[in-house]
Design a protein around this motif. Structure first.
Motif, PDB file in Angstrom:
ATOM      1  N   THR A  48     -52.296  71.555 102.142  1.00  0.00           N
ATOM      2  CA  THR A  48     -52.135  70.847 100.862  1.00  0.00           C
ATOM      3  C   THR A  48     -51.514  71.766  99.814  1.00  0.00           C
ATOM      4  OG1 THR A  48     -54.081  69.528 101.433  1.00  0.00           O
ATOM      5  CG2 THR A  48     -53.352  69.466  99.148  1.00  0.00           C
ATOM      6  N   ARG A  49     -51.953  73.028  99.775  1.00  0.00           N
ATOM      7  CA  ARG A  49     -51.342  73.982  98.824  1.00  0.00           C
ATOM      8  C   ARG A  49     -49.860  74.162  99.129  1.00  0.00           C
ATOM      9  NH1 ARG A  49     -55.111  76.120  95.664  1.00  0.00           N
ATOM     10  NH2 ARG A  49     -57.237  76.346  96.463  1.00  0.00           N
ATOM     11  N   PHE A  50     -49.542  74.247 100.413  1.00  0.00           N
ATOM     12  CA  PHE A  50     -48.144  74.392 100.818  1.00  0.00           C
ATOM     13  C   PHE A  50     -47.335  73.171 100.380  1.00  0.00           C
ATOM     14  CE2 PHE A  50     -44.707  73.570 103.811  1.00  0.00           C
ATOM     15  CZ  PHE A  50     -44.044  74.797 103.857  1.00  0.00           C
ATOM     16  N   ASN A  51     -47.879  71.977 100.667  1.00  0.00           N
ATOM     17  CA  ASN A  51     -47.187  70.745 100.300  1.00  0.00           C
ATOM     18  C   ASN A  51     -47.072  70.596  98.777  1.00  0.00           C
ATOM     19  OD1 ASN A  51     -46.780  69.968 102.949  1.00  0.00           O
ATOM     20  ND2 ASN A  51     -48.668  68.750 103.054  1.00  0.00           N
ATOM     21  N   LEU A  52     -48.108  71.017  98.049  1.00  0.00           N
ATOM     22  CA  LEU A  52     -48.100  70.947  96.589  1.00  0.00           C
ATOM     23  C   LEU A  52     -47.000  71.832  96.011  1.00  0.00           C
ATOM     24  CD1 LEU A  52     -49.367  70.040  93.911  1.00  0.00           C
ATOM     25  CD2 LEU A  52     -50.982  71.948  94.122  1.00  0.00           C
ATOM     26  N   LYS A  53     -46.934  73.057  96.538  1.00  0.00           N
ATOM     27  CA  LYS A  53     -45.907  73.989  96.045  1.00  0.00           C
ATOM     28  C   LYS A  53     -44.505  73.449  96.344  1.00  0.00           C
ATOM     29  CE  LYS A  53     -44.408  78.813  96.395  1.00  0.00           C
ATOM     30  NZ  LYS A  53     -43.007  78.515  96.628  1.00  0.00           N
TER      31      LYS A  53
ATOM     32  N   SER B 189     -38.472  61.494  91.548  1.00  0.00           N
ATOM     33  CA  SER B 189     -39.331  62.233  90.621  1.00  0.00           C
ATOM     34  C   SER B 189     -40.683  61.546  90.459  1.00  0.00           C
ATOM     35  CB  SER B 189     -38.639  62.349  89.259  1.00  0.00           C
ATOM     36  OG  SER B 189     -39.468  63.031  88.350  1.00  0.00           O
ATOM     37  N   LYS B 190     -40.632  60.222  90.394  1.00  0.00           N
ATOM     38  CA  LYS B 190     -41.868  59.449  90.274  1.00  0.00           C
ATOM     39  C   LYS B 190     -42.745  59.617  91.526  1.00  0.00           C
ATOM     40  CE  LYS B 190     -43.410  54.754  89.190  1.00  0.00           C
ATOM     41  NZ  LYS B 190     -42.978  53.344  88.980  1.00  0.00           N
ATOM     42  N   GLN B 191     -42.095  59.563  92.728  1.00  0.00           N
ATOM     43  CA  GLN B 191     -42.827  59.739  93.993  1.00  0.00           C
ATOM     44  C   GLN B 191     -43.432  61.133  94.087  1.00  0.00           C
ATOM     45  OE1 GLN B 191     -39.780  58.849  96.863  1.00  0.00           O
ATOM     46  NE2 GLN B 191     -40.239  56.641  96.915  1.00  0.00           N
ATOM     47  N   LEU B 192     -42.632  62.125  93.637  1.00  0.00           N
ATOM     48  CA  LEU B 192     -43.132  63.506  93.676  1.00  0.00           C
ATOM     49  C   LEU B 192     -44.334  63.679  92.749  1.00  0.00           C
ATOM     50  CD1 LEU B 192     -39.735  65.420  93.760  1.00  0.00           C
ATOM     51  CD2 LEU B 192     -41.479  65.469  95.539  1.00  0.00           C
ATOM     52  N   ALA B 193     -44.286  63.013  91.605  1.00  0.00           N
ATOM     53  CA  ALA B 193     -45.402  63.104  90.665  1.00  0.00           C
ATOM     54  C   ALA B 193     -46.670  62.524  91.293  1.00  0.00           C
ATOM     55  CB  ALA B 193     -45.053  62.360  89.378  1.00  0.00           C
ATOM     56  N   GLN B 194     -46.508  61.398  92.025  1.00  0.00           N
ATOM     57  CA  GLN B 194     -47.654  60.797  92.706  1.00  0.00           C
ATOM     58  C   GLN B 194     -48.193  61.728  93.790  1.00  0.00           C
ATOM     59  OE1 GLN B 194     -46.081  57.094  94.123  1.00  0.00           O
ATOM     60  NE2 GLN B 194     -46.554  55.958  92.235  1.00  0.00           N
ATOM     61  N   GLN B 195     -47.281  62.330  94.573  1.00  0.00           N
ATOM     62  CA  GLN B 195     -47.694  63.259  95.633  1.00  0.00           C
ATOM     63  C   GLN B 195     -48.439  64.454  95.051  1.00  0.00           C
ATOM     64  OE1 GLN B 195     -44.302  64.397  97.988  1.00  0.00           O
ATOM     65  NE2 GLN B 195     -43.896  62.305  98.676  1.00  0.00           N
ATOM     66  N   ILE B 196     -47.879  65.000  93.962  1.00  0.00           N
ATOM     67  CA  ILE B 196     -48.503  66.171  93.328  1.00  0.00           C
ATOM     68  C   ILE B 196     -49.894  65.814  92.827  1.00  0.00           C
ATOM     69  CG2 ILE B 196     -48.365  67.681  91.308  1.00  0.00           C
ATOM     70  CD1 ILE B 196     -45.256  67.589  91.765  1.00  0.00           C
ATOM     71  N   ALA B 197     -50.026  64.644  92.250  1.00  0.00           N
ATOM     72  CA  ALA B 197     -51.351  64.216  91.773  1.00  0.00           C
ATOM     73  C   ALA B 197     -52.323  64.082  92.947  1.00  0.00           C
ATOM     74  CB  ALA B 197     -51.223  62.890  91.038  1.00  0.00           C
ATOM     75  N   GLY B 198     -51.812  63.544  94.076  1.00  0.00           N
ATOM     76  CA  GLY B 198     -52.657  63.398  95.265  1.00  0.00           C
ATOM     77  C   GLY B 198     -53.074  64.749  95.816  1.00  0.00           C
ATOM     78  N   PHE B 199     -52.124  65.689  95.898  1.00  0.00           N
ATOM     79  CA  PHE B 199     -52.443  67.026  96.413  1.00  0.00           C
ATOM     80  C   PHE B 199     -53.454  67.739  95.506  1.00  0.00           C
ATOM     81  CE2 PHE B 199     -47.922  66.985  98.331  1.00  0.00           C
ATOM     82  CZ  PHE B 199     -48.395  66.372  99.486  1.00  0.00           C
TER      83      PHE B 199
END
Length: 812
Positions: free
Chosen positions: A361-366, A439-449
């Motif tokens: 998750t840290r890897f995916n978040l970064k 950008s919107k999808q990435l924001a959702q992913q980052i929030a999930g991570f």
């Protein structure tokens, strides 16, 4: 200048050996608690995955994979690498094979695999789960042996491989034996443990019932399983799956469809066939291995009307149809070899998977944040596209363009690099929309991570979901049946011993033998005994009969007939003292054969010192140590006392009377019920009143019509009618049956019953000479006669015994 140290050999050897031990324990022999792999296995899987040699690609030569592993990661012999690779592909060794192979990869018969230049291999689908997420910084990495590239210290192991595939290995001071388990059961237990960290062993064993061997079979002993799961050490019984099928003509066959784990099938079949050839069990007609591509099948065909269950029990006990499996659950935990309980293994795996999810998750978040940063830069650039293009055109080169964008519009270097690298076709209105969507999808992913990393419950929810998906994909039915109790194996003598007739002989000097009827008929005139030895028991018996031999010093020797030395009739046989120590002057005075050890009768026992008793047959049943020790059947009071007679009484004998004659010629007759029944280690009651220097010479069972043959120490023979001796009662003095002489009086040495006047009797002397007497040639004497002289004691010796002359055996 080099420094020379003075060290003791003990210190040097201790330090060097501890380093060597640590090396082979950690780097060769024991699996890691997290991924359940030894280093060579881990390196094989990693190298093949790195090369793209996966389940969805074509097979590659095994030699290529082995060479790659040896050259890059494992600087040991190619044979050890290939052996590890092959084992991971053998579906009778591992529960979920990690390697798929084309070609000969060995067999359950112990056949070796084909050379690696002939076989092809690739990772199996489930191996992908072992390596999933390895490229997302989920595990630690170290340099390989020549520092040219990195290798993982452990694989992410997204399924619990240590328990699912088990492990076996031997290292310095440590060994491991972890059996395979069912993947679905282990994952169910992990999911339960995740919700209930304080779960007991009983809670976990609701899911993990016990080992689940790839070869199936039956596991017996829930207590052994529980102990093993509690302590890491325990023993279970693994039994083949068998069925007894009826055939035509009262025949049957044992069909074996599953055998214990790691048992060599060919050796098992060979062992069963050896039992058939050596006739260790009577009743096996043929052994066939009918295994084919449809599955394992060993058929043991039995003869007509045999105890099929008994034979199967014998095979369970004496072959690898049933084996014991010893748990020794040792693995490397935190760099140390530890013996592990089931819960500790599951807790360690759960903790490791939580770490893998967190690191992933840290890897995916970064990665998501880095991409979002770039996307934000591109959106900004597209909003001021004309100025950006003007700035880039005015720059000298790519580096200058990047620096100008950073300086002029406050882009980061990474954003500026992405803008400079942007292709012209992307400069459209559509791409702005796509970037804003991304950008919107990435924001959702980052929030999930971030939610996963901030909330352990969310992390566990992700882990549980992935484990359930994995179980759904790879779950398969249990193959090994678990039975709570270890079944006792009872083998009847009927199974062990062939139902055949033999001739058994016991000699005066203590030699004993059995021979086949054929051998007896071929050598009937050659007894195999020494010239001065003679048979005291010779009979046709069944191999399943039982022989009881009573000695003159109160010892009982038991032998099943089938355990008596099987020799040719012309051979001597074995001496009884080879297994049981007897005194030099101890003789066998009575030998009896019985069809079972549950006879209803009694033994009548008389001693020369004037004691008598009845002892029930059941009181003389042999114990477990009968092969090495004799059993006391009569307790003699005086050191020089001897048993003179042992008779077996059936119900028909109860109407007869007991007749005792003493050395001084006194005879006493009374009924059998007057003698009480006593146990084995007793002396009995008084048989007759003896004078101080007198003793009982023998006992016979008689009736009013019986006739006696009496012999004295002077060589006289006397024939006497039993009716001359009145019936009185026990423990009396008796009546005289000899005429007392003042000089050189006659003394009775022995007496026998005359069953047939025309059947010769044999007198034996102390020089082991024999003299035949035909009773019909002698008239009945009165009570006060001393008989007729028949033996010259000076030339033939002093008489010691009179008995029926041994006759040839009538073969039925």
């Amino acid at each position: 200048m080099s420094k020379i140290e003075s060290l003791t050999l003990e210190d040097v050897m201790g330090e060097r050996f501890s380093r060597y031990s640590r090396s082979i324990i950690q780097e060769r022999a024991l699996p890691d608690i997290r991924d359940g792999l030894k280093p060579v296995q881990r390196r094989i899987l990693y190298a093949m995955n790195k090369d793209g040699n996966t389940y969805d690609k074509a097979f590659r030569k095994s030699a290529k994979s082995v060479g790659n592993v040896m050259g890059n990661f494992h600087p040991h012999g190619d044979s050890s690498i290939y052996e590890a690779l092959v084992r991971m592909s053998q579906d009778w060794k591992v529960r979920e094979p990690l390697i798929q192979m084309h070609g000969n990869n060995g067999s359950m018969d112990g056949d070796p695999p084909a050379a690696m230049r002939y076989t092809e291999a690739r990772l199996s689908k489930i191996s992908g789960e072992m390596l999933r997420d390895i490229d997302k910084d989920t595990v630690d990495w170290v340099l390989n042996f020549d520092d040219t590239e990195y290798e993982p210290t452990v694989l992410p192991s997204r399924f619990p491989n240590l328990l699912v595939n088990g492990s076996t290995g031997i290292s310095a001071g440590y060994a491991t034996d972890i059996p395979p388990h069912n993947l679905g059961e282990v994952i169910d237990a992990i999911l339960y443990l995740q919700k209930h960290p304080d779960a007991t062993l009983d809670d976990l064993m609701q899911f993990v019932k016990g080992p689940d061997f790839p070869t199936g079979a039956i596991v017996q002993g829930i207590d052994g399983i529980k102990k093993a799961y509690a302590t890491g050490h325990g023993k279970i019984i693994v039994r083949s799956k068998t069925a007894i099928e009826p055939l035509k003509g009262n025949k049957s066959q044992i069909v074996i469809t599953e055998i214990p784990y790691e048992v060599n099938k060919a050796q098992l079949v060979k062992r069963i066939d050896e039992i058939r050839l050596n006739k260790r069990v009577d009743g096996i007609a043929e052994v066939r291995d009918q295994s084919d591509r449809n599955g394992l099948s060993i058929v043991v065909e039995l003869k007509r009307d045999v105890d099929s269950t008994g034979i199967l029990n014998y095979l369970f006990k004496n072959t690898d149809l049933q084996v014991s499996y010893n748990f020794n659950m040792v693995a490397i935990d935190n760099m140390r070899p530890e013996r592990l309980s089931l819960k500790r293994i599951l807790v360690a795996y759960l903790k490791f998977q939580q770490e893998v999810i967190e690191k992933r998750t840290r890897f995916n978040l970064k990665k998501a944040k880095d991409r979002q940063h770039i996307v934000d830069g591109l959106i900004k650039a597209l909003s001021i596209l004309d100025q950006v293009i003007k700035t880039i055109r005015a720059s000298k080169n790519r580096k200058d363009a990047r620096d100008n964008l950073v300086k002029t519009y406050d882009f980061s270097e990474k954003q500026a690099d992405a803008i400079v690298a942007l292709q012209l076709y992307r400069l459209t209105n559509t791409d702005v929309t796509q970037l804003e969507k991304e950008s919107k999808q990435l924001a959702q992913q980052i929030a999930g991570f971030e939610k996963i990393l901030d909330n352990p419950k969310e992390l566990n929810r992700v882990l549980a979901r992935e484990l359930r998906e994995l179980a759904k994909t790879y779950r398969n039915p249990r193959r090994t049946e678990i039975q709570s109790q270890v079944q006792d194996i009872k083998i009847s003598t009927d199974v062990l011993v062939p139902d055949e007739d033999v001739v058994v002989m016991v000699s005066h000097d203590g030699y004993i033998k059995r021979s086949s009827i054929r051998s007896y008929k071929a050598s009937v005139t050659e007894s195999g005994l020494k010239d001065d030895d003679y048979p005291i028991f010779m009979k046709q018996l069944n191999a399943r009969d039982h022989l009881l031999m009573f000695t003159s010093k109160g010892n009982l020797i038991y032998r099943p007939v089938y355990e008596i030395a099987d020799v040719k009739w012309k051979d001597t046989g074995e001496h009884i003292s080879q297994t049981i120590g007897l005194d030099g002057d101890e003789e066998i005075i009575g030998t009896f054969a019985f069809g079972s050890l549950k006879e209803p009768g009694y033994f009548l026992i008389a001693t020369d010192e004037g004691h008598i008793k009845q002892t029930a047959f059941s009181d003389l049943t042999p114990g477990r140590t009968y092969k090495k020790h004799a059993y006391t059947y009569e307790k003699l009071k005086d050191e020089g006392a001897r048993v003179v007679s042992v008779k077996y009484l059936t119900e028909a004998d109860q109407a007869k009377q007991i007749l005792l004659i003493s050395k001084h010629g006194l005879a006493l007759r009374y009924t059998i019920p007057e003698v009480s029944v006593n146990g084995a280690r007793t002396t009995g009651v008084k048989s007759m009143a003896l004078r101080a220097d007198d003793q009982v010479v023998n006992l016979q069972l008689v009736d009013d019509d019986s006739q006696l043959a009496i012999v004295t120490q002077r060589g006289a023979f006397k024939k006497l009618a039993v009716k001359e001796i009145p019936v009185t009662s026990r423990a009396r003095k008796g009546v005289m049956i000899l005429r007392e002489l003042k000089n050189h009086p006659h003394r009775v040495v022995d007496f026998a019953l005359i069953n047939d006047e025309h059947q010769p009797l044999e007198i034996v002397t102390d020089r082991k000479r024999t003299h035949d007497i035909l009773p019909a040639e002698f008239s009945l004497g009165g009570r006060y006669s001393n008989g007729s002289f028949v033996i010259d004691v000076d030339s033939e010796g002093v008489p010691t015994q009179i008995r029926e002359k041994p006759a040839e055996i009538t073969i039925n």
